[in-house]
Design a protein around this motif. Structure first.
Motif, PDB file in Angstrom:
ATOM      1  N   ASP A 276     -22.253  -6.893 108.877  1.00  0.00           N
ATOM      2  CA  ASP A 276     -21.894  -5.765 109.739  1.00  0.00           C
ATOM      3  C   ASP A 276     -20.391  -5.770 109.999  1.00  0.00           C
ATOM      4  O   ASP A 276     -19.726  -6.798 109.924  1.00  0.00           O
ATOM      5  N   GLN A 277     -19.864  -4.607 110.326  1.00  0.00           N
ATOM      6  CA  GLN A 277     -18.431  -4.467 110.505  1.00  0.00           C
ATOM      7  C   GLN A 277     -17.913  -5.259 111.702  1.00  0.00           C
ATOM      8  O   GLN A 277     -16.775  -5.727 111.709  1.00  0.00           O
ATOM      9  N   GLU A 278     -18.755  -5.422 112.712  1.00  0.00           N
ATOM     10  CA  GLU A 278     -18.332  -6.124 113.926  1.00  0.00           C
ATOM     11  C   GLU A 278     -18.330  -7.641 113.751  1.00  0.00           C
ATOM     12  O   GLU A 278     -17.779  -8.364 114.588  1.00  0.00           O
ATOM     13  N   GLY A 279     -18.967  -8.153 112.702  1.00  0.00           N
ATOM     14  CA  GLY A 279     -18.973  -9.589 112.450  1.00  0.00           C
ATOM     15  C   GLY A 279     -20.059 -10.350 113.173  1.00  0.00           C
ATOM     16  O   GLY A 279     -20.006 -11.584 113.266  1.00  0.00           O
ATOM     17  N   HIS A 280     -21.062  -9.647 113.690  1.00  0.00           N
ATOM     18  CA  HIS A 280     -22.132 -10.322 114.423  1.00  0.00           C
ATOM     19  C   HIS A 280     -23.135 -11.008 113.494  1.00  0.00           C
ATOM     20  O   HIS A 280     -23.721 -12.025 113.859  1.00  0.00           O
ATOM     21  N   GLN A 281     -23.360 -10.452 112.290  1.00  0.00           N
ATOM     22  CA  GLN A 281     -24.368 -10.987 111.370  1.00  0.00           C
ATOM     23  C   GLN A 281     -23.666 -11.664 110.192  1.00  0.00           C
ATOM     24  O   GLN A 281     -23.281 -11.034 109.217  1.00  0.00           O
ATOM     25  N   THR A 282     -23.521 -12.971 110.293  1.00  0.00           N
ATOM     26  CA  THR A 282     -22.806 -13.744 109.277  1.00  0.00           C
ATOM     27  C   THR A 282     -23.510 -13.664 107.927  1.00  0.00           C
ATOM     28  O   THR A 282     -24.739 -13.741 107.845  1.00  0.00           O
ATOM     29  N   ALA A 283     -22.708 -13.529 106.854  1.00  0.00           N
ATOM     30  CA  ALA A 283     -23.276 -13.441 105.501  1.00  0.00           C
ATOM     31  C   ALA A 283     -22.928 -14.638 104.639  1.00  0.00           C
ATOM     32  O   ALA A 283     -23.476 -14.787 103.549  1.00  0.00           O
ATOM     33  N   GLY A 284     -22.015 -15.499 105.096  1.00  0.00           N
ATOM     34  CA  GLY A 284     -21.645 -16.679 104.325  1.00  0.00           C
ATOM     35  C   GLY A 284     -20.169 -16.678 103.984  1.00  0.00           C
ATOM     36  O   GLY A 284     -19.368 -15.947 104.562  1.00  0.00           O
ATOM     37  N   ILE A 285     -19.790 -17.523 103.020  1.00  0.00           N
ATOM     38  CA  ILE A 285     -18.400 -17.666 102.596  1.00  0.00           C
ATOM     39  C   ILE A 285     -18.303 -17.367 101.107  1.00  0.00           C
ATOM     40  O   ILE A 285     -19.060 -17.900 100.307  1.00  0.00           O
ATOM     41  N   LEU A 286     -17.361 -16.499 100.754  1.00  0.00           N
ATOM     42  CA  LEU A 286     -17.131 -16.150  99.347  1.00  0.00           C
ATOM     43  C   LEU A 286     -16.078 -17.076  98.767  1.00  0.00           C
ATOM     44  O   LEU A 286     -14.954 -17.150  99.266  1.00  0.00           O
ATOM     45  N   GLU A 287     -16.449 -17.792  97.698  1.00  0.00           N
ATOM     46  CA  GLU A 287     -15.527 -18.705  97.031  1.00  0.00           C
ATOM     47  C   GLU A 287     -15.370 -18.397  95.550  1.00  0.00           C
ATOM     48  O   GLU A 287     -14.480 -18.934  94.900  1.00  0.00           O
TER      49      GLU A 287
END
Length: 283
Positions: free
Chosen positions: A217-228
């Protein structure tokens, strides 16, 4: 006597295809395993020659009486009968005999066999792919743990569509008919991964090594992980130019910014609802 044969590795291809000169198989979301039964002794190896016989005791009870080396993937089914990479990693990481014994019941494994490399004192890697498949059909009877992979001739697009609603959701492998088994990476074997695509937001970046914080989500409430993974140099340069004036705060590990939209791909979601090994696609 034990014997290890280096496995044949796959090249990547992006899209499924039809071709009568290929056999197509579901791609198993486990880890590669070489099964060796030589002179009455069973040994299990990873693709990198690490001996892991003790990790999968259920593979020590097998139907073979003659020497054999098999190539395949060891995998685990979750409660929904879907092959689950995280579950097999729990089995793989276990080292204590008590835990391994308990996990045999909690997370049973299957060994999905797709090739035979050695049988009854003979190296059979020089046989054509379809002849090795015929030999495998002959020597491996129906078994609850040792399971032969399904092969489809020619119609890769049909199989790729079918796997998306099957336990084998990882993707598909295309193997050129008439080819020998080569103990190296080869264009005769192609993998087509069934990626999941998501629209996400970059909320910041890691300081010490490259990694972008993702959220659904744009607000950053639902973390999706880290892109490496998968972000080309040009895209990195574009991103770091773009965020020069939108930094919000930072701590010891991360710099946080206003959200930047991007598209990523991954294998699936983890048990915690995060993207598994997300890879950059585009802004």
């Amino acid at each position: 006597m034990t014997m290890f044969i280096s496995p044949m590795l796959l090249e990547k291809r992006e899209e499924p295809f039809n071709d009568k000169t290929y056999l197509f198989e579901p791609k198993v979301d486990g880890h590669r395993l070489l099964f060796s039964f030589i002179d009455g002794k069973t040994t299990l190896y990873t693709r990198n020659k690490n001996m892991i016989t003790h990790k999968y005791p259920e593979l020590l009870t097998h139907p073979f009486t003659k020497s054999v080396i098999l190539d395949g993937e060891v995998a685990a089914l979750n409660q929904s009968d879907i092959i689950d990479f995280e579950e097999i990693m729990i089995r793989f990481s276990a080292s204590r005999s008590e835990k391994i014994k308990r996990l045999q019941t909690e997370i049973p494994v299957i060994f999905v066999v797709f090739d035979v490399l050695y049988y009854d004192g003979k190296d059979v890697r020089r046989l054509k792919l379809e002849d090795r498949k015929a030999l495998l059909d002959e020597i491996l009877p129906p078994h609850p743990v040792f399971q032969k992979i399904l092969s489809v001739e020619g119609d890769g697009k049909m199989l790729y569509q079918a796997i998306q609603s099957s336990p084998f959701r990882e993707g598909m492998v295309a193997k050129k008919k008439g080819t020998r088994y080569e103990s190296k990476r080869s264009k005769s074997w192609l993998k087509i991964v069934n990626y999941r695509y998501d629209e996400v937001f970059i909320q910041g970046f890691r300081k010490n090594e490259f990694g972008l914080l993702l959220s659904f989500d744009q607000e950053g409430h639902q973390t999706a992980g880290i892109l490496e993974l998968g972000m080309p140099r040009e895209a990195k340069s574009y991103y770091f130019q773009k965020i020069k004036d939108i930094k919000i705060k930072e701590d010891e590990r991360f710099v946080y910014t206003h959200p930047v939209h991007c598209r990523v791909k991954c294998r699936n979601l983890t048990h915690k609802g995060l993207l598994r090994s997300p890879s950059f696609v585009s802004f």
